[in-house]
Scaffold this active site. Sequence first.
Site, PDB file in Angstrom:
ATOM      1  N   ILE A  86      -5.883  -4.917  20.659  1.00  0.00           N
ATOM      2  CA  ILE A  86      -6.615  -6.011  20.018  1.00  0.00           C
ATOM      3  C   ILE A  86      -5.598  -7.141  19.821  1.00  0.00           C
ATOM      4  O   ILE A  86      -4.494  -6.888  19.320  1.00  0.00           O
ATOM      5  CB  ILE A  86      -7.183  -5.581  18.634  1.00  0.00           C
ATOM      6  CG1 ILE A  86      -8.088  -4.337  18.745  1.00  0.00           C
ATOM      7  CG2 ILE A  86      -7.899  -6.747  17.955  1.00  0.00           C
ATOM      8  CD1 ILE A  86      -9.418  -4.545  19.457  1.00  0.00           C
ATOM      9  N   SER A 106      -5.984   4.243  15.483  1.00  0.00           N
ATOM     10  CA  SER A 106      -5.616   3.645  16.766  1.00  0.00           C
ATOM     11  C   SER A 106      -5.882   4.662  17.872  1.00  0.00           C
ATOM     12  O   SER A 106      -5.850   5.878  17.640  1.00  0.00           O
ATOM     13  CB  SER A 106      -4.129   3.297  16.754  1.00  0.00           C
ATOM     14  OG  SER A 106      -3.678   3.009  18.056  1.00  0.00           O
ATOM     15  N   LYS A 129      -1.138   7.625  12.704  1.00  0.00           N
ATOM     16  CA  LYS A 129      -2.536   7.318  13.022  1.00  0.00           C
ATOM     17  C   LYS A 129      -3.352   8.602  13.228  1.00  0.00           C
ATOM     18  O   LYS A 129      -4.548   8.638  12.926  1.00  0.00           O
ATOM     19  CB  LYS A 129      -2.612   6.426  14.265  1.00  0.00           C
ATOM     20  CG  LYS A 129      -2.080   5.012  14.040  1.00  0.00           C
ATOM     21  CD  LYS A 129      -2.795   4.309  12.913  1.00  0.00           C
ATOM     22  CE  LYS A 129      -2.692   2.807  12.951  1.00  0.00           C
ATOM     23  NZ  LYS A 129      -3.295   2.167  11.770  1.00  0.00           N
ATOM     24  N   VAL A 159       0.809  -1.228   0.000  1.00  0.00           N
ATOM     25  CA  VAL A 159       0.000   0.000   0.000  1.00  0.00           C
ATOM     26  C   VAL A 159       0.840   1.275   0.000  1.00  0.00           C
ATOM     27  O   VAL A 159       0.335   2.353  -0.312  1.00  0.00           O
ATOM     28  CB  VAL A 159      -1.008   0.054   1.183  1.00  0.00           C
ATOM     29  CG1 VAL A 159      -2.046  -1.039   1.080  1.00  0.00           C
ATOM     30  CG2 VAL A 159      -0.302   0.032   2.530  1.00  0.00           C
ATOM     31  N   TYR A 191       4.228   5.977  14.866  1.00  0.00           N
ATOM     32  CA  TYR A 191       2.927   5.309  14.740  1.00  0.00           C
ATOM     33  C   TYR A 191       1.798   6.269  15.140  1.00  0.00           C
ATOM     34  O   TYR A 191       0.799   6.402  14.429  1.00  0.00           O
ATOM     35  CB  TYR A 191       2.958   4.076  15.645  1.00  0.00           C
ATOM     36  CG  TYR A 191       1.733   3.199  15.604  1.00  0.00           C
ATOM     37  CD1 TYR A 191       1.522   2.320  14.548  1.00  0.00           C
ATOM     38  CD2 TYR A 191       0.804   3.226  16.643  1.00  0.00           C
ATOM     39  CE1 TYR A 191       0.403   1.496  14.525  1.00  0.00           C
ATOM     40  CE2 TYR A 191      -0.312   2.404  16.629  1.00  0.00           C
ATOM     41  CZ  TYR A 191      -0.511   1.534  15.568  1.00  0.00           C
ATOM     42  OH  TYR A 191      -1.621   0.721  15.553  1.00  0.00           O
ATOM     43  N   ALA A 248       1.804   9.512  15.168  1.00  0.00           N
ATOM     44  CA  ALA A 248       1.680  10.615  14.198  1.00  0.00           C
ATOM     45  C   ALA A 248       0.952  10.134  12.943  1.00  0.00           C
ATOM     46  O   ALA A 248       0.071  10.824  12.413  1.00  0.00           O
ATOM     47  CB  ALA A 248       3.063  11.154  13.838  1.00  0.00           C
TER      48      ALA A 248
HETATM   49  P1  NAD Z   1      -1.400  -7.664  11.694  1.00  0.00           P
HETATM   50  O1  NAD Z   1       0.077  -7.605  11.681  1.00  0.00           O
HETATM   51  O2  NAD Z   1      -2.083  -8.871  12.233  1.00  0.00           O
HETATM   52  O3  NAD Z   1      -1.958  -7.381  10.215  1.00  0.00           O
HETATM   53  C1  NAD Z   1      -1.424  -6.364   9.425  1.00  0.00           C
HETATM   54  C2  NAD Z   1      -1.457  -6.822   7.972  1.00  0.00           C
HETATM   55  O4  NAD Z   1      -0.972  -5.725   7.175  1.00  0.00           O
HETATM   56  C3  NAD Z   1      -0.545  -8.017   7.678  1.00  0.00           C
HETATM   57  O5  NAD Z   1      -1.262  -8.999   6.951  1.00  0.00           O
HETATM   58  C4  NAD Z   1       0.576  -7.427   6.840  1.00  0.00           C
HETATM   59  O6  NAD Z   1       1.104  -8.324   5.881  1.00  0.00           O
HETATM   60  C5  NAD Z   1      -0.139  -6.263   6.163  1.00  0.00           C
HETATM   61  N1  NAD Z   1       0.787  -5.233   5.680  1.00  0.00           N
HETATM   62  C6  NAD Z   1       1.846  -4.692   6.333  1.00  0.00           C
HETATM   63  N2  NAD Z   1       2.456  -3.787   5.549  1.00  0.00           N
HETATM   64  C7  NAD Z   1       1.761  -3.767   4.381  1.00  0.00           C
HETATM   65  C8  NAD Z   1       1.903  -3.030   3.182  1.00  0.00           C
HETATM   66  N3  NAD Z   1       2.901  -2.141   3.013  1.00  0.00           N
HETATM   67  N4  NAD Z   1       1.016  -3.228   2.191  1.00  0.00           N
HETATM   68  C9  NAD Z   1       0.016  -4.142   2.336  1.00  0.00           C
HETATM   69  N5  NAD Z   1      -0.158  -4.875   3.439  1.00  0.00           N
HETATM   70  C10 NAD Z   1       0.697  -4.689   4.460  1.00  0.00           C
HETATM   71  O7  NAD Z   1      -1.870  -6.361  12.485  1.00  0.00           O
HETATM   72  P2  NAD Z   1      -3.267  -5.919  13.135  1.00  0.00           P
HETATM   73  O8  NAD Z   1      -3.065  -5.839  14.588  1.00  0.00           O
HETATM   74  O9  NAD Z   1      -4.381  -6.711  12.582  1.00  0.00           O
HETATM   75  O10 NAD Z   1      -3.358  -4.420  12.610  1.00  0.00           O
HETATM   76  C11 NAD Z   1      -4.297  -3.998  11.652  1.00  0.00           C
HETATM   77  C12 NAD Z   1      -4.459  -2.492  11.768  1.00  0.00           C
HETATM   78  O11 NAD Z   1      -5.026  -2.185  13.042  1.00  0.00           O
HETATM   79  C13 NAD Z   1      -3.135  -1.738  11.692  1.00  0.00           C
HETATM   80  O12 NAD Z   1      -3.314  -0.555  10.959  1.00  0.00           O
HETATM   81  C14 NAD Z   1      -2.834  -1.429  13.140  1.00  0.00           C
HETATM   82  O13 NAD Z   1      -2.029  -0.301  13.265  1.00  0.00           O
HETATM   83  C15 NAD Z   1      -4.225  -1.203  13.660  1.00  0.00           C
HETATM   84  N6  NAD Z   1      -4.353  -1.340  15.120  1.00  0.00           N
HETATM   85  C16 NAD Z   1      -4.046  -2.524  15.728  1.00  0.00           C
HETATM   86  C17 NAD Z   1      -4.186  -2.612  17.109  1.00  0.00           C
HETATM   87  C18 NAD Z   1      -3.873  -3.886  17.868  1.00  0.00           C
HETATM   88  O14 NAD Z   1      -3.826  -3.854  19.108  1.00  0.00           O
HETATM   89  N7  NAD Z   1      -3.674  -4.991  17.173  1.00  0.00           N
HETATM   90  C19 NAD Z   1      -4.630  -1.514  17.857  1.00  0.00           C
HETATM   91  C20 NAD Z   1      -4.930  -0.339  17.198  1.00  0.00           C
HETATM   92  C21 NAD Z   1      -4.797  -0.266  15.825  1.00  0.00           C
END
Ligand code: NAD
Length: 261
Positions: free
Chosen positions: A189, A143, A160, A64, A156, A158
């Site tokens: 999560i 987030s 978000k 992306v 992160y 900044a």
């Molecule tokens: P995860 O690592 O399980 O999933 C992230 C996915 O993004 C992976 O499949 C990875 O391959 C893909 N990815 C990474 N870089 C990429 C790129 N350049 N292009 C395309 N795909 C790419 O993480 P998650 O916890 O499911 O996170 C999902 C979203 O939720 C993220 O944006 C994260 O910042 C946000 N988030 C997560 C939490 C948490 O506690 N898990 C909390 C707040 C926000």
Amino acid sequence: MEKNIRKVAIVTGGASGIGKAVSLKLFEEGHQVIICDKNIKAARLLEKRDIQEGNEIVSQYLDVSNSKSVKSVFKDIFKKYGGIDILVNSAGITTPPTPLFKKSDKDFKKVVDVHLMGTFYCMREASSYMLRKRFGRIINISSRAGIFGLYGKCNYSAAKAGIIGLSHTAAKELFHHGITVNVIAPGGIRTPLSSPILNKKIGRRSRLDLVVGEPIDVAHLVSFLAKEESYLINGIVIILDGGGYLWHGMDEKFSNIIKSI
Ligand code: NAD
């Protein structure tokens, strides 16, 4: 547009964690789901087809943070499926925690490129196709860190926070074209991304600021926001953390007093 007909949904980062739960949920609801992920091996494992309904989960390699690739992949998806109705931006990475005064240019840029630039590229391309059908649902996974900050993660936080500003503007610009833009700001999560910091078992009964949710909790909210009936919800940031954001310094002391009464 007719109600509840099958939609074409792109889920970035759909191969894992939150994006995976979102992809499965939208598929269950009968939508055509295209997982766009850098981890194509994991994305392929989720491919499936509902023979009766005819909808599928398909996977597509995409980084992306690469503007040109996003443009060409979204163009191909539009051509193949005749539209892009739902976009969920869930692709994400993190870097090891370091304080601001030690944060490298490389780590800062890397995180901004994936989260903020990636969300911008995907929103720009998807909205240009949504405009043609005068319908769209864009749901960005930001987030709690984007609102309140997170120790060691200024990059992160900044990025978000940037997603929130980007979404607010897009919500204003796109609403009259039938497109809504909303943000989910989860707390902890349980996913592979968060496992290094959320390795302890913390449930709903723990201290409010430590509550940890599951990817499906986010998927339920995405599903709600993606519905046609949710057309009036626009430009909203929903903090999804069990109210943990309300916790503050004095709460620990007072919660113990209240529990002992
Ligand atoms: P995860 O690592 O399980 O999933 C992230 C996915 O993004 C992976 O499949 C990875 O391959 C893909 N990815 C990474 N870089 C990429 C790129 N350049 N292009 C395309 N795909 C790419 O993480 P998650 O916890 O499911 O996170 C999902 C979203 O939720 C993220 O944006 C994260 O910042 C946000 N988030 C997560 C939490 C948490 O506690 N898990 C909390 C707040 C926000």
